[in-house]
Write a protein that holds these residues in place. Structure first.
Motif, PDB file in Angstrom:
ATOM      1  N   ALA A 314       0.851  -1.203   0.000  1.00 28.18           N
ATOM      2  CA  ALA A 314       0.000   0.000   0.000  1.00 28.18           C
ATOM      3  C   ALA A 314       0.881   1.246   0.000  1.00 28.18           C
ATOM      4  N   GLU A 315       1.967   1.188   0.759  1.00 27.66           N
ATOM      5  CA  GLU A 315       2.879   2.333   0.840  1.00 27.66           C
ATOM      6  C   GLU A 315       3.489   2.622  -0.535  1.00 27.66           C
ATOM      7  N   LEU A 316       3.896   1.563  -1.240  1.00 28.27           N
ATOM      8  CA  LEU A 316       4.470   1.744  -2.585  1.00 28.27           C
ATOM      9  C   LEU A 316       3.413   2.288  -3.539  1.00 28.27           C
ATOM     10  N   GLY A 317       2.186   1.794  -3.394  1.00 26.76           N
ATOM     11  CA  GLY A 317       1.101   2.209  -4.288  1.00 26.76           C
ATOM     12  C   GLY A 317       0.749   3.674  -4.128  1.00 26.76           C
ATOM     13  N   ARG A 318       0.906   4.187  -2.894  1.00 28.79           N
ATOM     14  CA  ARG A 318       0.549   5.606  -2.651  1.00 28.79           C
ATOM     15  C   ARG A 318       1.536   6.544  -3.325  1.00 28.79           C
ATOM     16  N   THR A 319       2.766   6.071  -3.514  1.00 27.78           N
ATOM     17  CA  THR A 319       3.814   6.959  -4.053  1.00 27.78           C
ATOM     18  C   THR A 319       4.494   6.270  -5.233  1.00 27.78           C
ATOM     19  N   LYS A 320       3.703   5.857  -6.201  1.00 26.25           N
ATOM     20  CA  LYS A 320       4.200   4.981  -7.269  1.00 26.25           C
ATOM     21  C   LYS A 320       5.134   5.668  -8.250  1.00 26.25           C
ATOM     22  N   ASN A 321       4.787   6.834  -8.640  1.00 22.25           N
ATOM     23  CA  ASN A 321       5.654   7.635  -9.482  1.00 22.25           C
ATOM     24  C   ASN A 321       6.135   6.934 -10.757  1.00 22.25           C
ATOM     25  N   GLY A 322       5.201   6.334 -11.481  1.00 22.59           N
ATOM     26  CA  GLY A 322       5.562   5.747 -12.783  1.00 22.59           C
ATOM     27  C   GLY A 322       6.073   4.323 -12.736  1.00 22.59           C
ATOM     28  N   THR A 323       6.353   3.798 -11.539  1.00 17.72           N
ATOM     29  CA  THR A 323       6.829   2.412 -11.452  1.00 17.72           C
ATOM     30  C   THR A 323       5.654   1.467 -11.717  1.00 17.72           C
ATOM     31  N   CYS A 324       5.916   0.372 -12.424  1.00 10.30           N
ATOM     32  CA  CYS A 324       4.877  -0.648 -12.612  1.00 10.30           C
ATOM     33  C   CYS A 324       4.863  -1.501 -11.344  1.00 10.30           C
ATOM     34  N   LEU A 325       3.743  -1.479 -10.631  1.00 11.50           N
ATOM     35  CA  LEU A 325       3.675  -2.151  -9.327  1.00 11.50           C
ATOM     36  C   LEU A 325       2.772  -3.384  -9.418  1.00 11.50           C
ATOM     37  N   VAL A 326       3.360  -4.527  -9.059  1.00 17.19           N
ATOM     38  CA  VAL A 326       2.643  -5.804  -9.189  1.00 17.19           C
ATOM     39  C   VAL A 326       2.512  -6.452  -7.810  1.00 17.19           C
ATOM     40  N   GLY A 327       1.302  -6.846  -7.469  1.00  9.04           N
ATOM     41  CA  GLY A 327       1.084  -7.515  -6.196  1.00  9.04           C
ATOM     42  C   GLY A 327       0.616  -8.948  -6.409  1.00  9.04           C
ATOM     43  N   PHE A 328       0.624  -9.712  -5.340  1.00  9.32           N
ATOM     44  CA  PHE A 328       0.153 -11.097  -5.371  1.00  9.32           C
ATOM     45  C   PHE A 328      -0.980 -11.251  -4.373  1.00  9.32           C
ATOM     46  N   ALA A 329      -1.923 -12.108  -4.673  1.00 14.12           N
ATOM     47  CA  ALA A 329      -2.973 -12.422  -3.712  1.00 14.12           C
ATOM     48  C   ALA A 329      -3.125 -13.936  -3.649  1.00 14.12           C
ATOM     49  N   ALA A 330      -2.935 -14.500  -2.467  1.00 13.67           N
ATOM     50  CA  ALA A 330      -3.202 -15.935  -2.265  1.00 13.67           C
ATOM     51  C   ALA A 330      -4.529 -16.010  -1.530  1.00 13.67           C
ATOM     52  N   GLU A 331      -5.533 -16.517  -2.204  1.00 17.54           N
ATOM     53  CA  GLU A 331      -6.888 -16.486  -1.640  1.00 17.54           C
ATOM     54  C   GLU A 331      -7.425 -17.899  -1.407  1.00 17.54           C
ATOM     55  N   THR A 332      -8.314 -18.017  -0.425  1.00 15.31           N
ATOM     56  CA  THR A 332      -8.980 -19.307  -0.208  1.00 15.31           C
ATOM     57  C   THR A 332     -10.392 -19.276  -0.783  1.00 15.31           C
ATOM     58  N   ASN A 333     -10.942 -18.052  -0.971  1.00 13.00           N
ATOM     59  CA  ASN A 333     -12.306 -17.927  -1.492  1.00 13.00           C
ATOM     60  C   ASN A 333     -12.462 -16.589  -2.217  1.00 13.00           C
ATOM     61  N   ASP A 334     -13.500 -16.484  -3.049  1.00 13.82           N
ATOM     62  CA  ASP A 334     -13.812 -15.242  -3.782  1.00 13.82           C
ATOM     63  C   ASP A 334     -12.552 -14.606  -4.374  1.00 13.82           C
ATOM     64  N   HIS A 335     -11.796 -15.450  -5.076  1.00 11.85           N
ATOM     65  CA  HIS A 335     -10.471 -15.031  -5.546  1.00 11.85           C
ATOM     66  C   HIS A 335     -10.498 -13.713  -6.321  1.00 11.85           C
ATOM     67  N   ILE A 336     -11.353 -13.674  -7.361  1.00  9.08           N
ATOM     68  CA  ILE A 336     -11.334 -12.519  -8.270  1.00  9.08           C
ATOM     69  C   ILE A 336     -11.812 -11.267  -7.540  1.00  9.08           C
ATOM     70  N   GLU A 337     -12.909 -11.433  -6.795  1.00  5.53           N
ATOM     71  CA  GLU A 337     -13.484 -10.298  -6.063  1.00  5.53           C
ATOM     72  C   GLU A 337     -12.478  -9.700  -5.076  1.00  5.53           C
ATOM     73  N   ASN A 338     -11.835 -10.571  -4.279  1.00  6.64           N
ATOM     74  CA  ASN A 338     -10.865 -10.089  -3.289  1.00  6.64           C
ATOM     75  C   ASN A 338      -9.663  -9.445  -3.964  1.00  6.64           C
ATOM     76  N   ALA A 339      -9.225 -10.065  -5.067  1.00  7.13           N
ATOM     77  CA  ALA A 339      -8.037  -9.545  -5.747  1.00  7.13           C
ATOM     78  C   ALA A 339      -8.325  -8.193  -6.396  1.00  7.13           C
ATOM     79  N   ARG A 340      -9.521  -8.063  -6.963  1.00  4.24           N
ATOM     80  CA  ARG A 340      -9.900  -6.767  -7.569  1.00  4.24           C
ATOM     81  C   ARG A 340      -9.850  -5.665  -6.518  1.00  4.24           C
ATOM     82  N   ALA A 341     -10.373  -5.977  -5.315  1.00  2.12           N
ATOM     83  CA  ALA A 341     -10.391  -4.979  -4.232  1.00  2.12           C
ATOM     84  C   ALA A 341      -8.954  -4.600  -3.869  1.00  2.12           C
TER      85      ALA A 341
END
Ligand SMILES: Cc1cc2nc3c(=O)[nH]c(=O)nc-3n(C[C@H](O)[C@H](O)[C@H](O)COP(=O)(O)O)c2cc1C
Length: 407
Positions: A314-341
């Motif tokens: 979240a800290e990187l996302g607030r001050t991204k400044n042109g960097t391509c920022l990629v995150g990971f989500a390991a989910e047990t349920n509602d994968h797409i919904e949780n990841a979109r959020a």
């Protein structure tokens, strides 16, 4: 399309060996010079004469023979001549031999002696495919730049609907064309000039000098990403929590222990990065107090107070400044919904979603959701293979100036 290309097609003792006929025909139609090499077991499932007729070239079935007579030391000459080696179908046995450095027949000897790119199309029973030995071997080959296509889910020869089916010849040819196209990129890699920061592994939050709160992350995905990004020409820094994974060649590895160390290393190395991929499983909570002496077993109930760690993503996302920022989500349920959020809350460019059960495994079934809302789903595959898919997607998202060496 494949004019002037020599392709060795290794055929091994899987029931899908008959599909090698269609594969040879398709490659020939594209004007490739196809040289078929068969294992002894493969010849029990399909006749070499069929493949000799379809390919228009002698078929190698034996290391100790004069054939093909047009080549002085046939296996070495073929190994050197090849632009690409495809093994389809590839048995669990051959995958194991290649991973273990065994060269005891014509095919494995040629593969070992060849600098050509290698494309493996595994095909086997689903339990064989899931066997940890097979998965370990696949991960080893992935790190050594072997490429994989499939296996797919479908009706297997043993009568069950599951994973293990060889990819269709059409898909194998498509993967081969892509790989041969990428030969050019061995000299001009598509991540050349890009600085990539990757985090991997889990963190350990100390309770006392010998105990900690940790998680099951193995670091396999992050390490596969670092190895693949390096192979594709990036300048890679890997910030890693404790893991058994071997450091990829040519990558700067910074080892950290806990979430605080991970944050400090990421922030210190952030300036100048074009791409940041946060694949690490960073603890959300740490013990409020770390005891400096080993805790003694005293009371029946021991309560441990936990405090939130800083959310690095979240800290990187607030001050991204042109960097391509990629995150990971390991989910047990509602994968797409949780990841979109998570994607929108943390201002990410891309999120890679997998099921929490993929943690520690050598393979995963990933879904990619980008900042434009596009969702792409991929079947179960080895993590080194997923790593290249993720990098392909990242490349499609970053603005790039043309590489002068390509003109
Ligand atoms: C009818 C039949 C089908 C087979 N299919 C497969 C297969 O699809 N995948 C596999 O890994 N092994 C399969 N096997 C087992 C392999 O043939 C066996 O492991 C053999 O040692 C492989 O030799 P190779 O890898 O040198 O070709 C099959 C065996 C038989 C008898």
């Amino acid at each position: 399309m494949l004019n002037g290309k020599t392709i060795i097609l290794g055929v091994t003792g899987g029931i899908a060996a008959y599909k090698a006929c269609e594969l040879v025909s398709r490659l020939k139609k594209l004007n490739a010079d196809v040289r078929v090499v068969m294992t002894k077991e493969a010849t029990k499932l399909i006749g070499p004469i069929t493949l000799r007729t379809l390919s228009g070239n002698p078929v190698v079935t034996d290391l100790f023979t004069d054939e093909p007579a047009d080549l002085p030391v046939p296996h070495i000459a073929l190994a050197q001549k090849a632009d690409l080696i495809i093994i389809a179908p590839c048995t669990a046995n051959i995958i194991g031999k290649l991973a273990g450095g065994i060269a005891d027949d014509a095919l494995t000897t040629i593969v070992m002696a060849s600098p050509a790119k290698k494309l493996i199309a595994p095909a086997m029973n689903c339990e064989m495919w899931r066997n940890p030995v097979v998965q370990d071997n696949i991960a080893k080959l992935g790190v050594r730049s072997f490429e994989f296509v499939g296996p797919e889910e479908g009706m297997l020869a043993c009568g069950v609907e599951d994973i293990g089916k060889m990819s269709k010849p059409r898909a194998i040819v498509k993967a081969a064309i892509k790989l041969l196209g990428e030969n050019k990129e061995t000299l001009t890699p598509d991540l050349h000039g890009q600085k990539v920061l990757i985090t991997a592994g889990g963190t350990r939050e100390a309770i006392d000098p010998i105990r900690f709160i940790g998680n099951r992350s193995s670091g396999k995905m992050g390490y596969a990403l670092a190895a693949a990004a390096r192979r594709r020409g990036a300048d890679v820094t890997l910030v890693s929590g404790p893991t058994q994974a071997a450091a990829p060649e040519g990558v700067t590895v910074i080892s950290v222990e806990d979430a605080k160390g991970m944050r400090e290393a990421v922030l210190a190395n952030r300036p100048g990065q074009n791409i940041i991929i946060m694949a690490a499983a960073v603890a959300d909570y740490r013990p409020t107090i770390t005891f400096w002496q080993k805790l003694k077993k005293e009371n029946e109930v021991f309560e441990l107070e936990l405090s939130r760690t800083v959310d690095i993503l979240a800290e990187l996302g607030r001050t991204k400044n042109g960097t391509c920022l990629v995150g990971f989500a390991a989910e047990t349920n509602d994968h797409i919904e949780n990841a979109r959020a998570k994607l929108s809350e943390k201002n990410l460019d891309l999120i890679v979603v997998n099921d929490a059960s993929a943690i520690e495994q050598d393979s995963s079934e990933i879904k990619l959701i980008d900042k434009h809302g596009n969702v792409e789903e991929y079947p179960m595959q080895a993590k080194p293979q997923s790593a290249n898919i993720i990098l392909d997607k990242i490349i499609s998202l970053i603005p790039r100036s043309p590489d002068p060496r390509l003109s």
